[in-house]
Enzyme design. Sequence first.
Site, PDB file in Angstrom:
ATOM      1  CB  SER A 143      -0.901   0.020   1.239  1.00  0.00           C
ATOM      2  OG  SER A 143      -1.589   1.261   1.348  1.00  0.00           O
ATOM      3  CE1 TYR A 155      -4.460  -2.052   4.970  1.00  0.00           C
ATOM      4  CE2 TYR A 155      -3.743   0.201   4.550  1.00  0.00           C
ATOM      5  CZ  TYR A 155      -4.098  -1.044   4.085  1.00  0.00           C
ATOM      6  OH  TYR A 155      -4.092  -1.297   2.722  1.00  0.00           O
TER       7      TYR A 155
END
Length: 238
Positions: A143, A155
């Site tokens: 990501s 995250y």
Amino acid sequence: MTEQSVFMVTGASRGIGAATARLAAAAEAGYRLVLTGRTIAPLRALAGELGGPDRAIAIACDSTDWTALSGAVDQVLDRWGRLDVVVANAGISVTTSFLGEGGEPPERWRDLVLTNVYGPALTARAVLPELRRTRGHLVLTGSAAGRGVRPGNLYAATKWAVTGLTQSIRAECVGTGIRVTLIQPGLVDTGAIPPSRVADPKLRPDDVARAVLYAVGQPPHVDVNEILVRPVGQRADR
């Protein structure tokens, strides 16, 4: 790749995984597809869409369960005898706050870390021996959040871990012929965007899938190490 090449996607039931499977099925390489995920019904529906048992199979498999994951690889080898491309895509997102100012309760954090870090590590261990035999390709979904600091964001920390994991895998695979690619998407419209980001610029899942197929489609001597792809206008700190 040959017409019989086998392309496996974890977390294939929706979003980036499903979009990648669809593009792989349509690719000139003529891949056979292996679709894995925790929920079998959408995987079976997608396998049917992509040509049924002769072209695509669905396997219920939690990527954090070594027995299930290694068993899925064995099932693929028993059926088609090879594995050429694996996209370790399974992942989840949970909103967190270390100060306790909102976000999900800590009880949910464990699954976030296991799915996003332990899962791709196990996937690599399960598939790399076969990818070594076929001189195949491992792609990991990271990501853009794994490239910068996001306040209170576990995250993002897991995606930092995927960046390091990918580099470690690539280093170990030197001399094997295995290609290793990290895909780092920005915000993607997967239907699970937090309310605070609904109005932000977004990619579509097929935008990321095209990046995956670009890396996979390079000549065998070309190893695309990393691809960072963001929607136009996305801030670097988001």
